[in-house]
Design an enzyme around this catalytic site. Sequence first.
Site, short mmCIF file in Angstrom:
data_model
loop_
_atom_site.label_atom_id
_atom_site.label_comp_id
_atom_site.label_asym_id
_atom_site.label_seq_id
_atom_site.Cartn_x
_atom_site.Cartn_y
_atom_site.Cartn_z
N CYS A 1 27.74 30.34 54.35
CA CYS A 1 26.73 29.85 53.19
C CYS A 1 26.38 30.87 52.08
O CYS A 1 26.97 32.03 52.21
CB CYS A 1 25.62 29.47 54.13
SG CYS A 1 25.92 28.67 55.61
N MET A 2 25.55 30.58 51.53
CA MET A 2 25.04 31.26 50.32
C MET A 2 24.55 32.73 50.79
O MET A 2 24.97 33.86 50.16
CB MET A 2 24.19 30.66 49.11
CG MET A 2 23.86 31.69 48.18
SD MET A 2 22.72 30.61 46.92
CE MET A 2 23.64 29.04 46.22
N ASP A 3 23.79 32.50 51.72
CA ASP A 3 23.04 33.81 52.14
C ASP A 3 23.16 34.12 53.79
O ASP A 3 22.64 34.93 54.25
CB ASP A 3 21.48 33.36 52.02
CG ASP A 3 21.19 32.74 50.77
OD1 ASP A 3 21.23 33.22 49.75
OD2 ASP A 3 20.79 31.42 50.77
N TYR A 22 27.86 23.86 57.08
CA TYR A 22 28.14 23.01 55.91
C TYR A 22 29.48 22.17 56.37
O TYR A 22 30.34 22.84 56.48
CB TYR A 22 28.03 23.50 54.66
CG TYR A 22 26.81 23.83 54.01
CD1 TYR A 22 25.86 22.90 53.90
CD2 TYR A 22 26.58 25.12 53.75
CE1 TYR A 22 24.42 23.37 53.53
CE2 TYR A 22 25.31 25.70 53.18
CZ TYR A 22 24.34 24.35 53.17
OH TYR A 22 22.90 24.84 52.50
N ARG A 52 47.63 45.53 27.51
CA ARG A 52 46.27 45.42 27.48
C ARG A 52 45.79 45.98 26.21
O ARG A 52 45.21 45.17 25.28
CB ARG A 52 45.55 45.96 28.75
CG ARG A 52 44.08 45.58 29.00
CD ARG A 52 43.76 46.11 30.23
NE ARG A 52 43.76 47.50 30.58
CZ ARG A 52 43.32 48.00 31.62
NH1 ARG A 52 42.80 47.11 32.97
NH2 ARG A 52 43.08 49.35 31.88
N ARG A 66 42.24 60.22 35.66
CA ARG A 66 41.05 59.32 35.89
C ARG A 66 41.03 58.67 37.06
O ARG A 66 41.70 57.80 37.56
CB ARG A 66 41.16 57.96 34.77
CG ARG A 66 41.62 58.65 33.26
CD ARG A 66 41.74 57.45 32.30
NE ARG A 66 42.52 56.70 32.63
CZ ARG A 66 44.01 56.65 32.15
NH1 ARG A 66 44.42 57.66 31.35
NH2 ARG A 66 44.87 55.74 32.47
N HIS A 80 47.93 54.00 30.09
CA HIS A 80 47.49 53.23 31.42
C HIS A 80 48.70 52.84 32.29
O HIS A 80 49.48 51.78 31.38
CB HIS A 80 46.43 52.51 31.45
CG HIS A 80 45.71 51.97 32.48
ND1 HIS A 80 45.33 52.96 33.53
CD2 HIS A 80 45.70 50.68 33.27
CE1 HIS A 80 44.70 52.32 34.57
NE2 HIS A 80 44.82 50.90 34.55
N LYS A 129 33.09 53.19 36.70
CA LYS A 129 32.72 51.80 35.91
C LYS A 129 32.46 50.76 36.94
O LYS A 129 32.50 50.97 38.39
CB LYS A 129 34.15 51.11 35.26
CG LYS A 129 35.40 50.88 35.98
CD LYS A 129 36.44 50.84 35.05
CE LYS A 129 37.77 50.79 35.83
NZ LYS A 129 38.91 50.51 35.41
C1 LIG Z 1 39.77 51.24 35.89
C2 LIG Z 1 40.75 52.52 35.08
C3 LIG Z 1 41.29 53.38 36.10
C4 LIG Z 1 40.99 53.53 37.29
O1 LIG Z 1 41.81 53.13 38.16
P1 LIG Z 1 41.98 53.49 39.68
O2 LIG Z 1 43.34 52.50 39.93
O3 LIG Z 1 40.77 52.77 40.30
O4 LIG Z 1 42.12 54.84 39.81
C5 LIG Z 1 41.89 54.56 35.20
N1 LIG Z 1 42.12 54.07 33.93
C6 LIG Z 1 41.92 53.04 33.35
C7 LIG Z 1 42.21 52.89 31.76
C8 LIG Z 1 41.11 51.98 33.82
O5 LIG Z 1 40.77 51.09 33.15
#
Ligand SMILES: *Cc1c(COP(=O)(O)O)cnc(C)c1O
Length: 371
Positions: free
Chosen positions: A313-315, A267, A138, A222, A169, A40
């Site tokens: 700065c920005m850049d 700045y 969540r 995951r 999670h 992601k």
């Molecule tokens: C982002 C996410 C992960 C990955 O988490 P890490 O700490 O980067 O391993 C796993 N499960 C869910 C539901 C997440 O949102």
Amino acid sequence: MVIGRHRNTRAIISLEAIKHNVATQISKLKDGQSLFAVVKANAYGHGMIPVAKAAKEAGANGFCVAIIDEGIALRESGIKDPILILGVNPASEAVCMAKHDLSVAVGTLEFLTEAQKLLQEEKQSLKIHLALDTGMGRIGFRNTEDLKEAVDFIEKHSDQLKCEGVFTHFSTADSKDPAYFEKQSQKFDELVGVLKKKPKYIHQANSATALWHPNFEGNLVRMGISMYGLNPSGDVIDETWNLEPALSLESELVAVKEVEAGSSIGYGATYTSSQSEWIGTVPIGYADGWLRRMQGFKVLIDGQYCEIVGRVCMDQFMVRLPKKYDLGTKVTLIGENNGKVITAQDVANYADTIHYEIMCNITERVPRIYK
Ligand SMILES: *Cc1c(COP(=O)(O)O)cnc(C)c1O
């Protein structure tokens, strides 16, 4: 956003490091457990498609994303493996998800009822992972009654809804205190007990769980942050296998000058030289994700730590150099330079945040170079 391919600033991503991290995690799994690479948010800033392909080469069995469009982008790159969307998505997009063969996390009956109608009209079926809220607060089902209703609904509409997984999670898997983790784990058992037929995937392990709670339940990891070689806990727990950080951030000196004592820089004129000093300019700024609050932090030039002087700065930003350096001299913001290192965690500590956020903040303008 336009990518700065002609600028002297780049993020260098080691796909070998990604593969090493994935392969090492896979080597720790038990029989029957699989690994989905979490890609992601543009693979935490590392670039989604190249990272996904490297993870697959190293043995990843599937992918997790947060939003539908990330899943579609993976499909369009030719990936045929399972893709799970972890976030909450509009039920009105159920047909879109089904057509792209994207599995989706679901935590409400409302989603299922709306999706089922649309899927039926279009003769499509959607793979569901039931999200269980065991204490993260969540998304997900929080009690056995709601979960039971959802399971019954899915069973009744098995032409449109396929229960492929159930998951939770953890919110404290990276903590030294296991009490809350265990509480969540027990809640998970209680909720999963509702499911008479066990789905293909039962999962609860993010990176931290896989690292520090290796007896986690289920058959799927995951893997997110540890795939990128970063310690999920920051610097709270230092026992890990050898994670290899995949990303370095580099630039070059594009202006170098000697200023007399009493010269102000940047700045707001917040920095004034106390003596005659060499000042270099580095072409990366907060629009690239190098936060404004990095003023006063350091970068590496020729194996030496050099202070960022004046406001970012920005850049661009300015650094104080120990001596005159040639234009084009390498500047390391994250990574190794002549034996010295600045880690993403160092940056995060200075910015009072976590390395996850530092990585995700590196904007698209910074080209990603793969090696
Ligand atoms: C982002 C996410 C992960 C990955 O988490 P890490 O700490 O980067 O391993 C796993 N499960 C869910 C539901 C997440 O949102």
